[in-house]
Design a protein around this motif. Structure first.
Motif, PDB file in Angstrom:
ATOM      1  N   PHE A   1      -5.326 -18.169   2.886  1.00  0.00           N
ATOM      2  CA  PHE A   1      -6.509 -19.005   2.654  1.00  0.00           C
ATOM      3  C   PHE A   1      -6.990 -18.907   1.211  1.00  0.00           C
ATOM      4  O   PHE A   1      -7.605 -19.838   0.699  1.00  0.00           O
ATOM      5  N   ALA A   2      -6.722 -17.790   0.553  1.00  0.00           N
ATOM      6  CA  ALA A   2      -7.207 -17.589  -0.817  1.00  0.00           C
ATOM      7  C   ALA A   2      -6.549 -18.533  -1.816  1.00  0.00           C
ATOM      8  O   ALA A   2      -7.046 -18.696  -2.939  1.00  0.00           O
ATOM      9  N   ILE A   3      -5.442 -19.169  -1.430  1.00  0.00           N
ATOM     10  CA  ILE A   3      -4.778 -20.094  -2.350  1.00  0.00           C
ATOM     11  C   ILE A   3      -5.688 -21.281  -2.675  1.00  0.00           C
ATOM     12  O   ILE A   3      -5.704 -21.770  -3.812  1.00  0.00           O
ATOM     13  N   ALA A   4      -6.437 -21.761  -1.675  1.00  0.00           N
ATOM     14  CA  ALA A   4      -7.308 -22.925  -1.907  1.00  0.00           C
ATOM     15  C   ALA A   4      -8.346 -22.651  -2.994  1.00  0.00           C
ATOM     16  O   ALA A   4      -8.449 -23.428  -3.959  1.00  0.00           O
ATOM     17  N   PRO A   5      -9.149 -21.569  -2.904  1.00  0.00           N
ATOM     18  CA  PRO A   5     -10.099 -21.313  -4.000  1.00  0.00           C
ATOM     19  C   PRO A   5      -9.419 -21.005  -5.332  1.00  0.00           C
ATOM     20  O   PRO A   5      -9.986 -21.270  -6.395  1.00  0.00           O
ATOM     21  N   ILE A   6      -8.202 -20.453  -5.288  1.00  0.00           N
ATOM     22  CA  ILE A   6      -7.469 -20.201  -6.539  1.00  0.00           C
ATOM     23  C   ILE A   6      -7.193 -21.523  -7.254  1.00  0.00           C
ATOM     24  O   ILE A   6      -7.449 -21.679  -8.458  1.00  0.00           O
ATOM     25  N   PHE A   7      -6.656 -22.492  -6.520  1.00  0.00           N
ATOM     26  CA  PHE A   7      -6.349 -23.790  -7.131  1.00  0.00           C
ATOM     27  C   PHE A   7      -7.615 -24.474  -7.652  1.00  0.00           C
ATOM     28  O   PHE A   7      -7.632 -25.004  -8.769  1.00  0.00           O
TER      29      PHE A   7
ATOM     30  N   ARG B   1       2.378 -15.037 -14.755  1.00  0.00           N
ATOM     31  CA  ARG B   1       2.758 -14.673 -13.381  1.00  0.00           C
ATOM     32  C   ARG B   1       2.100 -13.367 -12.954  1.00  0.00           C
ATOM     33  O   ARG B   1       1.765 -13.184 -11.787  1.00  0.00           O
ATOM     34  N   ALA B   2       1.922 -12.449 -13.906  1.00  0.00           N
ATOM     35  CA  ALA B   2       1.326 -11.150 -13.574  1.00  0.00           C
ATOM     36  C   ALA B   2      -0.084 -11.297 -13.021  1.00  0.00           C
ATOM     37  O   ALA B   2      -0.522 -10.493 -12.194  1.00  0.00           O
ATOM     38  N   GLN B   3      -0.794 -12.349 -13.446  1.00  0.00           N
ATOM     39  CA  GLN B   3      -2.153 -12.555 -12.952  1.00  0.00           C
ATOM     40  C   GLN B   3      -2.150 -12.881 -11.461  1.00  0.00           C
ATOM     41  O   GLN B   3      -3.017 -12.437 -10.713  1.00  0.00           O
ATOM     42  N   VAL B   4      -1.176 -13.675 -11.031  1.00  0.00           N
ATOM     43  CA  VAL B   4      -1.075 -14.015  -9.606  1.00  0.00           C
ATOM     44  C   VAL B   4      -0.736 -12.775  -8.798  1.00  0.00           C
ATOM     45  O   VAL B   4      -1.278 -12.556  -7.706  1.00  0.00           O
ATOM     46  N   PHE B   5       0.154 -11.940  -9.314  1.00  0.00           N
ATOM     47  CA  PHE B   5       0.524 -10.709  -8.611  1.00  0.00           C
ATOM     48  C   PHE B   5      -0.695  -9.802  -8.461  1.00  0.00           C
ATOM     49  O   PHE B   5      -0.934  -9.237  -7.393  1.00  0.00           O
ATOM     50  N   LYS B   6      -1.482  -9.684  -9.527  1.00  0.00           N
ATOM     51  CA  LYS B   6      -2.691  -8.849  -9.466  1.00  0.00           C
ATOM     52  C   LYS B   6      -3.671  -9.397  -8.428  1.00  0.00           C
ATOM     53  O   LYS B   6      -4.247  -8.644  -7.638  1.00  0.00           O
ATOM     54  N   THR B   7      -3.835 -10.703  -8.413  1.00  0.00           N
ATOM     55  CA  THR B   7      -4.736 -11.323  -7.438  1.00  0.00           C
ATOM     56  C   THR B   7      -4.252 -11.091  -6.015  1.00  0.00           C
ATOM     57  O   THR B   7      -5.047 -10.794  -5.118  1.00  0.00           O
ATOM     58  N   ALA B   8      -2.935 -11.233  -5.789  1.00  0.00           N
ATOM     59  CA  ALA B   8      -2.387 -11.021  -4.451  1.00  0.00           C
ATOM     60  C   ALA B   8      -2.632  -9.589  -3.975  1.00  0.00           C
ATOM     61  O   ALA B   8      -2.998  -9.357  -2.812  1.00  0.00           O
TER      62      ALA B   8
ATOM     63  N   TYR C   1     -12.848 -14.175  -8.388  1.00  0.00           N
ATOM     64  CA  TYR C   1     -13.242 -13.258  -9.467  1.00  0.00           C
ATOM     65  C   TYR C   1     -12.044 -12.781 -10.293  1.00  0.00           C
ATOM     66  O   TYR C   1     -12.153 -12.603 -11.508  1.00  0.00           O
ATOM     67  N   SER C   2     -10.924 -12.572  -9.633  1.00  0.00           N
ATOM     68  CA  SER C   2      -9.784 -11.939 -10.309  1.00  0.00           C
ATOM     69  C   SER C   2      -8.898 -12.923 -11.050  1.00  0.00           C
ATOM     70  O   SER C   2      -8.042 -12.516 -11.827  1.00  0.00           O
ATOM     71  N   LEU C   3      -9.077 -14.223 -10.810  1.00  0.00           N
ATOM     72  CA  LEU C   3      -8.184 -15.199 -11.440  1.00  0.00           C
ATOM     73  C   LEU C   3      -9.006 -16.297 -12.108  1.00  0.00           C
ATOM     74  O   LEU C   3      -9.073 -17.427 -11.628  1.00  0.00           O
ATOM     75  N   ARG C   4      -9.610 -15.960 -13.198  1.00  0.00           N
ATOM     76  CA  ARG C   4     -10.442 -16.938 -13.897  1.00  0.00           C
ATOM     77  C   ARG C   4      -9.581 -17.989 -14.570  1.00  0.00           C
ATOM     78  O   ARG C   4      -9.902 -19.171 -14.549  1.00  0.00           O
ATOM     79  N   GLU C   5      -8.483 -17.579 -15.183  1.00  0.00           N
ATOM     80  CA  GLU C   5      -7.559 -18.518 -15.813  1.00  0.00           C
ATOM     81  C   GLU C   5      -6.140 -18.077 -15.496  1.00  0.00           C
ATOM     82  O   GLU C   5      -5.783 -16.918 -15.714  1.00  0.00           O
ATOM     83  N   LEU C   6      -5.344 -18.995 -14.968  1.00  0.00           N
ATOM     84  CA  LEU C   6      -3.968 -18.678 -14.603  1.00  0.00           C
ATOM     85  C   LEU C   6      -3.047 -19.094 -15.739  1.00  0.00           C
ATOM     86  O   LEU C   6      -2.851 -20.280 -16.005  1.00  0.00           O
ATOM     87  N   SER C   7      -2.499 -18.118 -16.437  1.00  0.00           N
ATOM     88  CA  SER C   7      -1.576 -18.417 -17.529  1.00  0.00           C
ATOM     89  C   SER C   7      -0.321 -17.557 -17.480  1.00  0.00           C
ATOM     90  O   SER C   7       0.635 -17.837 -18.194  1.00  0.00           O
TER      91      SER C   7
END
Length: 707
Positions: free
Chosen positions: A338-344, A396-403, A388-394
């Protein structure tokens, strides 16, 4: 009267056009909202009645539960299965007895050996006939059927002789093979085995008992259907359980029976229309509230069809998936990311809209799940952590940290809920953590799915912008080779623009990428632009109108190259707006000076525009103009740089270049200060080193030479 009508017609036309656009936009958005409600409600489960969470050995968390109607206490599936197994073990299959087989085979034997058997007295013919008669009376089966009934020596079968069925122990019946062995085991025939073997007595032993499949299966089904699915009743008004009472195995069966009976009654009564009506009302209220949020606080999103489509699509997809999983008893819904929706939504829009969308989506999904309180709490926490953890996606490491953070936060909040309900850590349900781990893995798919969302709804993410800003990419690499001066100018402009964007909280990566591509049109005629010239300017010998046309064409040529290389629309906007509807003042003023008595049309000297319509485009215009003009300063003093920046940007403001974009005077003042400070740093005055004199100078020179 005629004059009044003529004057009012344009006003009425404008009013009608605006009115038509308003109702068209209203109808489009209303259709999207209506389609969202219909799709979600269509897939929602049709279960009515209360939904509770309860487990054996744990306290009842709700209020006192009183039976509203009589209902049976259904047995568990395990209990019914045990009864079925017991009946099957005791079941006696039916076999038909054929009386004609014995007479036929014994008659064949008598005819075959009417003259006796060589080596045996004639008195043995009746003995053999009697032994065959005994075997047939006991019953003979074919080997395959005998192998089935003989597995259990205590099993019984029912043999039907005429209209009478007799229970016989299975080990008292023979197969054709065991009957033949029994014949030679007889004490009178055993001594003559070698004499009798050539007679092939096995030819006179055939099966006279056969399996009666139809009667056996009918009897078996009747027995299984006679098993009662319930044991006991709960009467109307009877208390089932009260708050705080421990749920034992019997109460668990009663609660399960109550929910089962509620489902059965809703399926066979008029409760389904009311259930659907409730679901429509529930989903509609949430969607109306969400739409009100967009209208009141995010009007810019609501005015863009692509933004509306993405938001409502995100809210629709997950309730449908949850409904399908609940309806088909699939794996736990907690594996859905479900967290994918707010991420996008956070990446393409903003955090506030991401949170509101996530709340609406989770509340709608809760209408389909059983444990609503737990589901809502866990998903809200996971969504907040993702935002909170993914303010800007630039990267791949950011997605891993968020997951990882989504997984840990889900585990932590679930553990906290469990501690509130159960003091014993050992008795807690551990399977949920596996679902959270799977969920975390699925969150990693946000990175590749980002491209799908971009292509579907026409957005552009920081990931794409970072990739486009790579100077080794085809178009930027060509720019550095064909027009190196323009390339260096673009880099300088991008650095200045990013510095401004960071100060006024604009989209820095968007500005950087737009600045790198804003002058790509100069690749067609690089020698006509001063930053690429090493000698004389060829434009000086040309007609001012033609010269202006060549300079202006770098915008249209840039848009052509952008189309050729499939650059996103947002980059094309930077190319089109970095000069806005400005005038090539050098050629225009020069042409005016050359034709002082003529009325000059500014159109041939005007860029096609449009003017900037975003803060980022305004930043690029300011940075581009100032950087280019700063190269012509005779001296780089603080006063000269300050005057240059103020004069140029104040001129852009007075010319109305920023009227269509939401940039403020405060932002413009900050941009001025950033440009002044950066230009001072770039063009700072170097210290002149003093020279040595006389003998000391000579010795120092020798020392430097030796080094």
């Amino acid at each position: 009267m005629q004059t009044n009508i003529i004057l009012r017609l344009p006003i009425m036309d404008k009013y009608n056009t605006t009115d038509k656009n308003y109702w068209r936009n209203f109808a489009t958005r209303f259709s999207i909202i209506l389609a969202t409600v219909i799709l979600i409600v269509w897939f929602l489960p049709r279960e009515s009645g209360p939904q509770f969470r309860y487990d054996v050995g744990k306290p009842w968390m709700y209020g006192s539960l009183i039976a509203r109607f009589d209902f049976p206490i259904y047995k568990t599936d395990e209990a019914i299965k045990a009864e079925q197994d017991s009946i099957i073990n005791q079941f006696e299959p039916y076999y038909s007895y054929d009386t004609d087989k014995e007479s036929v085979q014994i008659e064949r034997f008598r005819k075959k050996f009417a003259n006796g058997i060589p080596g045996l007295p004639d008195s043995y013919i009746p003995v053999i006939t009697d032994r065959l008669h005994r075997l047939y009376q006991a019953g003979v089966m074919n080997p395959n059927e005998y192998a089935i009934v003989s597995k259990d020596s205590t099993s019984m079968v029912r043999v039907i002789i005429g209209k009478k069925a007799t229970s016989i122990q299975a080990n008292c019946i023979y197969s054709t093979m065991t009957a033949y062995e029994q014949l030679f085991a007889d004490e009178k025939l055993r001594p003559y085995r070698q004499v009798l073997q050539p007679c092939n007595l096995n030819e006179y032993i055939v099966a006279n008992i056969s399996y009666d499949k139809e009667r056996s299966e009918t009897e078996r089904n009747d027995l299984l259907s006679s098993i009662a699915i319930a044991s006991g009743m709960v009467l109307t008004g009877q208390k089932i359980i009260d708050r705080g009472e421990i749920v034992d195995s019997h109460t668990y069966r009663v609660l399960s029976s109550f929910e089962r009976e509620m489902t059965r009654r809703s399926a066979t009564s008029n409760e389904i229309p009311s259930t659907i009506a409730g679901q429509v009302l529930f989903v509609s209220i949430l969607m109306i509230l969400f739409t009100c949020y967009l209208v009141l606080f995010r009007k810019d999103y609501f005015d863009k069809p692509r933004s509306v489509l993405m938001l409502y699509a995100m809210i629709t997809i997950f309730p449908i998936l949850v409904s399908l999983m609940m309806s088909h008893n699939m794996l736990s819904v907690y594996i859905l990311p479900f967290a994918i929706a707010p991420i996008f939504i956070r990446v393409f829009m903003d955090s506030r809209t991401a949170f509101i969308s996530h709340v609406v989506m989770v509340l709608i999904c809760a209408a389909a799940v059983k444990y609503q309180y737990e589901f809502i709490i866990i998903q809200l926490v996971a969504g907040l952590v993702a935002i909170y953890s993914l303010r800007e996606l630039s990267q791949r490491a950011q997605v891993f940290k968020t997951a990882v953070l989504v997984f840990l936060s889900s585990c932590a909040i679930y553990f906290a809920l469990q501690l509130m309900q159960d003091n014993s850590v050992l008795t807690m349900d551990q399977s949920m953590y596996v679902y959270f781990a799977i969920n975390g893995v699925f969150v990693l798919f946000a990175y590749p799915l980002m491209l799908v969302v971009e292509k579907t709804f026409g957005f552009i993410s920081n990931v794409t912008l970072v990739e486009l800003s790579n100077t080794s990419k085809d178009l930027l690499r060509q720019l550095s080779e064909v027009a190196p001066g323009t390339f260096q100018h673009s880099i300088m402009v991008s650095n200045l623009a990013v510095a401004i964007a960071n100060k006024i909280d604009a989209k820095a990566q968007e500005v950087r990428t737009g600045a790198l591509y804003h002058d790509i049109g100069k690749m067609s005629n690089p020698a006509f632009f001063t930053e690429n010239q090493a000698g004389k300017n060829p434009l000086e010998k040309m007609n001012r109108t033609d010269a202006a046309k060549i300079v202006i064409n770098h915008v249209t040529e840039g848009l052509r190259l952008a189309d050729k290389y499939n650059l996103p629309g947002i980059i094309k906007d930077f190319i089109a707006t970095h000069h806005g509807n400005g005038i090539t003042k050098y050629f225009y003023i020069t042409y005016q000076n050359e034709h002082p008595n003529d009325k000059i049309d500014p159109t041939p000297f005007t860029y096609p525009g449009p003017n900037p319509f975003s803060r980022e485009q305004a930043i690029l215009m300011m940075a581009d103009t100032v950087e280019a003009a700063s190269r012509s300063l005779p001296e780089y003093t603080a006063e000269a740089i300050t005057n240059l920046v103020n004069r140029l940007i104040d001129g852009q403001v007075s010319d109305g270049y920023f009227r269509d974009c939401p940039i403020t005077f405060h932002d413009i003042n900050v941009a001025k200060q950033v440009l002044i400070e950066r230009l001072k740093t770039i063009y700072h005055t170097r210290i002149s080193y003093p020279e040595l004199k006389g003998k000391e100078k000579k010795q120092n020179s020798q020392a430097q030479t030796s080094k």
